[in-house]
Design a protein around this motif. Structure first.
Motif, PDB file in Angstrom:
ATOM      1  N   ALA A 174       0.833  -1.204   0.000  1.00 15.69           N
ATOM      2  CA  ALA A 174       0.000   0.000   0.000  1.00 15.69           C
ATOM      3  C   ALA A 174       0.869   1.257   0.000  1.00 15.69           C
ATOM      4  O   ALA A 174       0.549   2.251  -0.664  1.00 15.69           O
ATOM      5  N   GLU A 175       1.969   1.226   0.737  1.00 16.09           N
ATOM      6  CA  GLU A 175       2.894   2.356   0.763  1.00 16.09           C
ATOM      7  C   GLU A 175       3.511   2.583  -0.614  1.00 16.09           C
ATOM      8  O   GLU A 175       3.608   3.733  -1.086  1.00 16.09           O
ATOM      9  N   VAL A 176       3.912   1.509  -1.258  1.00 17.17           N
ATOM     10  CA  VAL A 176       4.503   1.625  -2.588  1.00 17.17           C
ATOM     11  C   VAL A 176       3.465   2.084  -3.603  1.00 17.17           C
ATOM     12  O   VAL A 176       3.750   2.904  -4.485  1.00 17.17           O
ATOM     13  N   THR A 177       2.245   1.590  -3.483  1.00 24.27           N
ATOM     14  CA  THR A 177       1.167   2.023  -4.378  1.00 24.27           C
ATOM     15  C   THR A 177       0.932   3.522  -4.264  1.00 24.27           C
ATOM     16  O   THR A 177       0.773   4.215  -5.279  1.00 24.27           O
ATOM     17  N   ALA A 178       0.923   4.046  -3.038  1.00 24.61           N
ATOM     18  CA  ALA A 178       0.750   5.488  -2.841  1.00 24.61           C
ATOM     19  C   ALA A 178       1.915   6.271  -3.425  1.00 24.61           C
ATOM     20  O   ALA A 178       1.743   7.343  -4.021  1.00 24.61           O
ATOM     21  N   PHE A 179       3.127   5.735  -3.277  1.00 28.49           N
ATOM     22  CA  PHE A 179       4.300   6.395  -3.835  1.00 28.49           C
ATOM     23  C   PHE A 179       4.232   6.426  -5.359  1.00 28.49           C
ATOM     24  O   PHE A 179       4.457   7.473  -5.986  1.00 28.49           O
ATOM     25  N   LEU A 180       3.900   5.302  -5.966  1.00 30.65           N
ATOM     26  CA  LEU A 180       3.776   5.251  -7.419  1.00 30.65           C
ATOM     27  C   LEU A 180       2.688   6.201  -7.912  1.00 30.65           C
ATOM     28  O   LEU A 180       2.844   6.861  -8.950  1.00 30.65           O
ATOM     29  N   ASP A 181       1.595   6.283  -7.187  1.00 28.81           N
ATOM     30  CA  ASP A 181       0.530   7.214  -7.546  1.00 28.81           C
ATOM     31  C   ASP A 181       1.049   8.645  -7.552  1.00 28.81           C
ATOM     32  O   ASP A 181       0.745   9.429  -8.460  1.00 28.81           O
ATOM     33  N   SER A 182       1.860   8.988  -6.564  1.00 21.28           N
ATOM     34  CA  SER A 182       2.414  10.344  -6.503  1.00 21.28           C
ATOM     35  C   SER A 182       3.361  10.617  -7.667  1.00 21.28           C
ATOM     36  O   SER A 182       3.490  11.763  -8.119  1.00 21.28           O
ATOM     37  N   LEU A 183       4.013   9.574  -8.175  1.00 21.66           N
ATOM     38  CA  LEU A 183       4.934   9.740  -9.305  1.00 21.66           C
ATOM     39  C   LEU A 183       4.209   9.813 -10.637  1.00 21.66           C
ATOM     40  O   LEU A 183       4.797  10.256 -11.631  1.00 21.66           O
ATOM     41  N   GLY A 184       2.967   9.338 -10.670  1.00 23.03           N
ATOM     42  CA  GLY A 184       2.209   9.401 -11.911  1.00 23.03           C
ATOM     43  C   GLY A 184       1.784   8.070 -12.486  1.00 23.03           C
ATOM     44  O   GLY A 184       1.472   7.975 -13.673  1.00 23.03           O
ATOM     45  N   TYR A 185       1.692   7.024 -11.639  1.00 22.84           N
ATOM     46  CA  TYR A 185       1.387   5.684 -12.128  1.00 22.84           C
ATOM     47  C   TYR A 185       0.316   4.996 -11.291  1.00 22.84           C
ATOM     48  O   TYR A 185       0.287   5.118 -10.061  1.00 22.84           O
ATOM     49  N   ASP A 186      -0.544   4.238 -11.974  1.00 17.81           N
ATOM     50  CA  ASP A 186      -1.409   3.275 -11.320  1.00 17.81           C
ATOM     51  C   ASP A 186      -0.595   2.017 -11.041  1.00 17.81           C
ATOM     52  O   ASP A 186       0.510   1.844 -11.574  1.00 17.81           O
ATOM     53  N   THR A 187      -1.149   1.126 -10.225  1.00 16.83           N
ATOM     54  CA  THR A 187      -0.460  -0.129  -9.932  1.00 16.83           C
ATOM     55  C   THR A 187      -1.399  -1.315 -10.094  1.00 16.83           C
ATOM     56  O   THR A 187      -2.618  -1.191  -9.964  1.00 16.83           O
ATOM     57  N   VAL A 188      -0.792  -2.457 -10.364  1.00 17.43           N
ATOM     58  CA  VAL A 188      -1.491  -3.738 -10.345  1.00 17.43           C
ATOM     59  C   VAL A 188      -0.755  -4.627  -9.351  1.00 17.43           C
ATOM     60  O   VAL A 188       0.453  -4.840  -9.484  1.00 17.43           O
ATOM     61  N   ASP A 189      -1.475  -5.096  -8.348  1.00 17.34           N
ATOM     62  CA  ASP A 189      -0.891  -5.967  -7.321  1.00 17.34           C
ATOM     63  C   ASP A 189      -0.884  -7.399  -7.843  1.00 17.34           C
ATOM     64  O   ASP A 189      -1.934  -8.003  -8.046  1.00 17.34           O
ATOM     65  N   VAL A 190       0.316  -7.931  -8.037  1.00 18.47           N
ATOM     66  CA  VAL A 190       0.467  -9.261  -8.617  1.00 18.47           C
ATOM     67  C   VAL A 190       0.395 -10.353  -7.549  1.00 18.47           C
ATOM     68  O   VAL A 190       0.224 -11.530  -7.866  1.00 18.47           O
ATOM     69  N   GLY A 191       0.513  -9.960  -6.270  1.00 19.91           N
ATOM     70  CA  GLY A 191       0.477 -10.942  -5.199  1.00 19.91           C
ATOM     71  C   GLY A 191       1.784 -10.969  -4.433  1.00 19.91           C
ATOM     72  O   GLY A 191       2.482  -9.958  -4.336  1.00 19.91           O
ATOM     73  N   PRO A 192       2.167 -12.122  -3.880  1.00 23.57           N
ATOM     74  CA  PRO A 192       3.385 -12.221  -3.077  1.00 23.57           C
ATOM     75  C   PRO A 192       4.634 -12.143  -3.940  1.00 23.57           C
ATOM     76  O   PRO A 192       4.576 -12.220  -5.173  1.00 23.57           O
ATOM     77  N   LEU A 193       5.788 -12.007  -3.277  1.00 25.70           N
ATOM     78  CA  LEU A 193       7.061 -11.928  -3.997  1.00 25.70           C
ATOM     79  C   LEU A 193       7.273 -13.124  -4.924  1.00 25.70           C
ATOM     80  O   LEU A 193       7.872 -12.992  -5.989  1.00 25.70           O
ATOM     81  N   ALA A 194       6.784 -14.276  -4.527  1.00 21.65           N
ATOM     82  CA  ALA A 194       6.958 -15.482  -5.345  1.00 21.65           C
ATOM     83  C   ALA A 194       6.315 -15.350  -6.714  1.00 21.65           C
ATOM     84  O   ALA A 194       6.695 -16.047  -7.657  1.00 21.65           O
ATOM     85  N   GLU A 195       5.343 -14.448  -6.850  1.00 25.79           N
ATOM     86  CA  GLU A 195       4.697 -14.224  -8.143  1.00 25.79           C
ATOM     87  C   GLU A 195       5.413 -13.159  -8.968  1.00 25.79           C
ATOM     88  O   GLU A 195       5.000 -12.859 -10.100  1.00 25.79           O
ATOM     89  N   GLY A 196       6.501 -12.612  -8.434  1.00 26.48           N
ATOM     90  CA  GLY A 196       7.244 -11.587  -9.155  1.00 26.48           C
ATOM     91  C   GLY A 196       7.838 -12.070 -10.459  1.00 26.48           C
ATOM     92  O   GLY A 196       8.184 -11.250 -11.318  1.00 26.48           O
ATOM     93  N   TRP A 197       7.950 -13.375 -10.647  1.00 30.84           N
ATOM     94  CA  TRP A 197       8.456 -13.915 -11.918  1.00 30.84           C
ATOM     95  C   TRP A 197       7.589 -13.475 -13.090  1.00 30.84           C
ATOM     96  O   TRP A 197       8.055 -13.430 -14.237  1.00 30.84           O
ATOM     97  N   ARG A 198       6.337 -13.140 -12.822  1.00 33.31           N
ATOM     98  CA  ARG A 198       5.417 -12.787 -13.910  1.00 33.31           C
ATOM     99  C   ARG A 198       5.820 -11.512 -14.645  1.00 33.31           C
ATOM    100  O   ARG A 198       5.378 -11.285 -15.774  1.00 33.31           O
ATOM    101  N   PHE A 199       6.643 -10.680 -14.018  1.00 34.93           N
ATOM    102  CA  PHE A 199       7.115  -9.493 -14.736  1.00 34.93           C
ATOM    103  C   PHE A 199       8.633  -9.377 -14.678  1.00 34.93           C
ATOM    104  O   PHE A 199       9.201  -8.308 -14.682  1.00 34.93           O
ATOM    105  N   GLN A 200       9.280 -10.527 -14.629  1.00 36.40           N
ATOM    106  CA  GLN A 200      10.737 -10.540 -14.697  1.00 36.40           C
ATOM    107  C   GLN A 200      11.197 -10.442 -16.160  1.00 36.40           C
ATOM    108  O   GLN A 200      10.379 -10.411 -17.091  1.00 36.40           O
ATOM    109  N   ARG A 201      12.472 -10.403 -16.343  1.00 37.44           N
ATOM    110  CA  ARG A 201      13.067 -10.224 -17.676  1.00 37.44           C
ATOM    111  C   ARG A 201      12.520 -11.222 -18.699  1.00 37.44           C
ATOM    112  O   ARG A 201      12.387 -12.407 -18.437  1.00 37.44           O
TER     113      ARG A 201
END
Length: 229
Positions: free
Chosen positions: A161-188
């Motif tokens: 939630a903190e990161v989402t608010a920060f991204l919003d302040s920078l000019g971006y919406d966010t999509v919550d992908v889930g836990p760190l283990a799901e981070g592979w979905r947007f890896q290289r």
């Protein structure tokens, strides 16, 4: 406003700093070569920016962005990051970072490695799947029709939630992908990686294209692990 500590001030780190200063945040920049090497960037960013050591940037930041090559992740200072939210921008490039068997066999992810190194911090994966020039160009105010969305993953809901608010302040919406283990979905090299934000990935890659949350979710759902690709 937030004070943002940056451990690493290269293309992504410098771009996040520029967006943060524009949004009214203070930034404390650091790199492995010493504060004096950041003089030009600090002067460009103005009075909201200063240079420091990585440990000082970690201590100063209400929110800290780790944006260094993966091979250096064990050098991130853990003590000043206890209890803090840490945004990890990392990607795995074996030719640069060396081989990590646990990443090669996909039993873990880059951000989970950093979380293991920072057990008392709250790591959120973000900013890793977008080219730095696109990141700068696609920022838009909230409510804008062509606002772009970026993915985040993390194991702590409050940190996300903190990161989402920060991204919003920078000019971006966010999509919550889930836990760190799901981070592979947007890896290289996945379907949600950098080419998604390019208007012409096969031609003029530097021309950006907005990506809304619906399109990003579709790309994340279509992602395949390296072994299955």
């Amino acid at each position: 406003m937030t004070t943002v500590g940056l451990i690493g001030s290269g293309n992504i780190g410098g771009t996040v700093a520029r967006l943060a200063v524009t949004a009214g945040h203070d930034v404390v920049l650091s790199n492995s070569r010493g504060p004096e090497t950041l003089k030009d960037l600090v002067e460009e960013l103005g009075p909201r920016a200063r240079a420091a050591t990585p440990a000082e940037a970690a201590a100063a930041g209400d929110l800290v962005v780790v944006t260094i090559p993966l091979r250096a992740y064990r050098e991130v200072p853990a003590a000043p990051l206890v209890g803090k939210t840490v945004i990890d921008t990392n990607n795995y490039y074996p030719e640069r970072d060396g081989r990590y068997p646990e990443l090669d066999d996909e039993s873990t992810t880059t951000s989970e490695l950093l979380q293991r190194h920072l057990p008392q911090s709250h790591v959120v994966k973000g900013f890793n799947n977008i080219y730095f020039k696109h990141l700068l160009a696609l920022a838009r105010p909230a409510g804008t029709a062509d606002r772009t969305a970026l993915p985040v993953a993390g194991d702590d809901a409050t940190a996300k939630a903190e990161v989402t608010a920060f991204l919003d302040s920078l000019g971006y919406d966010t999509v919550d992908v889930g836990p760190l283990a799901e981070g592979w979905r947007f890896q290289r090299d996945t379907s949600a990686y950098a080419a998604l934000y390019a208007a012409d990935p096969a031609g003029d890659f530097e021309q950006p294209a907005p990506v809304d949350a619906e399109r990003l979710r579709a790309a994340l759902a279509a992602a395949r692990r390296y072994a299955d690709a």
